[in-house]
Design a protein around this motif. Structure first.
Motif, mmCIF file in Angstrom:
data_model
loop_
_atom_site.group_PDB
_atom_site.id
_atom_site.type_symbol
_atom_site.label_atom_id
_atom_site.label_comp_id
_atom_site.label_asym_id
_atom_site.label_seq_id
_atom_site.Cartn_x
_atom_site.Cartn_y
_atom_site.Cartn_z
ATOM 1 N N TYR A 172 2.129 23.568 -36.023
ATOM 2 C CA TYR A 172 1.681 24.549 -35.042
ATOM 3 C C TYR A 172 2.715 24.583 -33.928
ATOM 4 N N THR A 231 8.129 33.679 -31.766
ATOM 5 C CA THR A 231 7.233 33.986 -32.867
ATOM 6 C C THR A 231 6.377 32.781 -33.233
ATOM 7 N N GLN A 232 5.198 33.059 -33.828
ATOM 8 C CA GLN A 232 4.275 32.026 -34.289
ATOM 9 C C GLN A 232 4.038 32.183 -35.785
ATOM 10 N N LEU A 281 5.571 27.211 -31.369
ATOM 11 C CA LEU A 281 6.237 28.440 -30.951
ATOM 12 C C LEU A 281 7.696 28.322 -31.365
ATOM 13 N N THR A 312 0.269 36.531 -28.669
ATOM 14 C CA THR A 312 1.456 36.166 -27.904
ATOM 15 C C THR A 312 1.735 37.305 -26.939
ATOM 16 N N ARG A 340 -5.091 35.270 -32.863
ATOM 17 C CA ARG A 340 -4.202 34.600 -31.916
ATOM 18 C C ARG A 340 -3.247 35.642 -31.337
ATOM 19 N N ILE A 387 0.391 32.212 -24.744
ATOM 20 C CA ILE A 387 -0.045 32.013 -26.126
ATOM 21 C C ILE A 387 -1.527 31.677 -26.096
#
Length: 293
Positions: free
Chosen positions: A194, A184-185, A196, A243, A241, A252
């Motif tokens: 910033y 998850t981000q 992962l 994933t 953004r 990513i």
């Protein structure tokens, strides 16, 4: 009267062409430089695809498509399409070989086996297990709607406030059935970095892998205001953004730049692929003046 479900999709032949084109474009971007005497090649020149409409027989039942297919996925051998009908929630299974409805199964919205009122994540595992996420639930279910494994954990190893904030931590997750981990981000505003976040529900632990170039997403996001008389209206603007989970890899990426991070799920190695364009900038070049409430 029998109801028919029409599904538009690319043919297998078209998918192969598109996949080949994607690989060609990637190799052309990441491979060796063109020689000085080599003429530029238009990679799109011979690209073709077609769209087919497939009709699925619902038999004596009917398909409730008031929200379209909505949350959907394919089983491992891609012989079945699975999606949820809403209000009440029902899992629908469609045989893509015989093009007909297999069955519908009632799922609970609330209670010990509840999937929540609105689904935000869904995928099918190798043993027909279902990964289901909503604003209230993140768990593994079987095809009969029974909760097998609760993934909604408060992991250790990260900021406690973020760990206990389900919406912020798991706003954009990907669950991998092979590694049995969550990727998850969280937003920089909540996470303070910033990165992962790789969360293991079995050990209740979390590891963070830096992705500093994703800062460009925040650089090109913000708010602006408009005034009309005594009223002020604030608008949010932002870039996206993504994933993308692939077998053994995680991609990513984001809309403001062409480069992308590639994460190896087995070795936990993160690598940035700087894809260079020849005709357009590699990153968005916009000057913004932000205002904050």
């Amino acid at each position: 009267m029998k109801q028919l479900l029409a599904i538009s999709l690319l043919t297998n032949k078209s998918m192969k062409k598109l996949f080949s084109f994607a690989l060609l474009a990637l190799f052309a971007s990441c491979g060796a430089k063109e020689s000085e005497n080599e003429e530029p090649v238009n990679l799109l020149e011979n690209l073709t695809f077609s769209v087919d409409t497939l009709v699925v027989d619902a038999g004596d039942d009917f398909f409730n498509l008031n929200f379209g297919l909505g949350t959907n996925g394919l089983n491992q051998d891609k012989s079945e399409l699975l999606f949820f009908e809403n209000s009440p929630p029902k899992l629908v299974r469609v045989d893509l070989d015989q093009m007909k409805l297999i069955d519908k199964t009632d799922f609970e919205a609330e209670g010990p086996n509840g999937i929540g009122p609105y689904l935000t994540g869904f995928s099918v595992g190798p043993e027909d297990q279902l990964y289901i996420q909503s604003f209230t639930t993140m768990a593994i279910f079987d095809l009969q709607g029974k909760l097998e494994k609760d993934l909604k954990v408060v992991p250790e190893g990260i900021d406690p406030d973020l760990a206990g904030d389900y919406i912020s931590l798991f706003g954009r997750p990907e669950y991998d059935f092979d590694t049995q981990k969550i990727y998850t981000q969280p937003s920089f505003e909540k996470a303070g970095e910033y990165g992962l976040f790789v969360i293991d529900p079995q050990t209740n632990s979390a590891e963070v892998y830096p992705i500093p170039k994703m800062k460009i997403v925040d650089d090109l996001s913000g708010t602006f205001e408009t005034k009309s008389g005594e009223y002020t209206t604030f608008f949010y603007f932002g870039t996206s953004r993504y994933t993308t989970s692939l077998p053994g890899k995680l991609i990513i990426s984001c809309s403001p730049m062409s480069g992308a991070y590639v994460f190896d799920k087995k070795t936990n190695q993160m690598e940035f692929k700087d894809i260079q364009h020849q005709t357009v900038p590699n990153e968005m070049q916009v000057d913004l003046v932000k205002s904050h409430r």
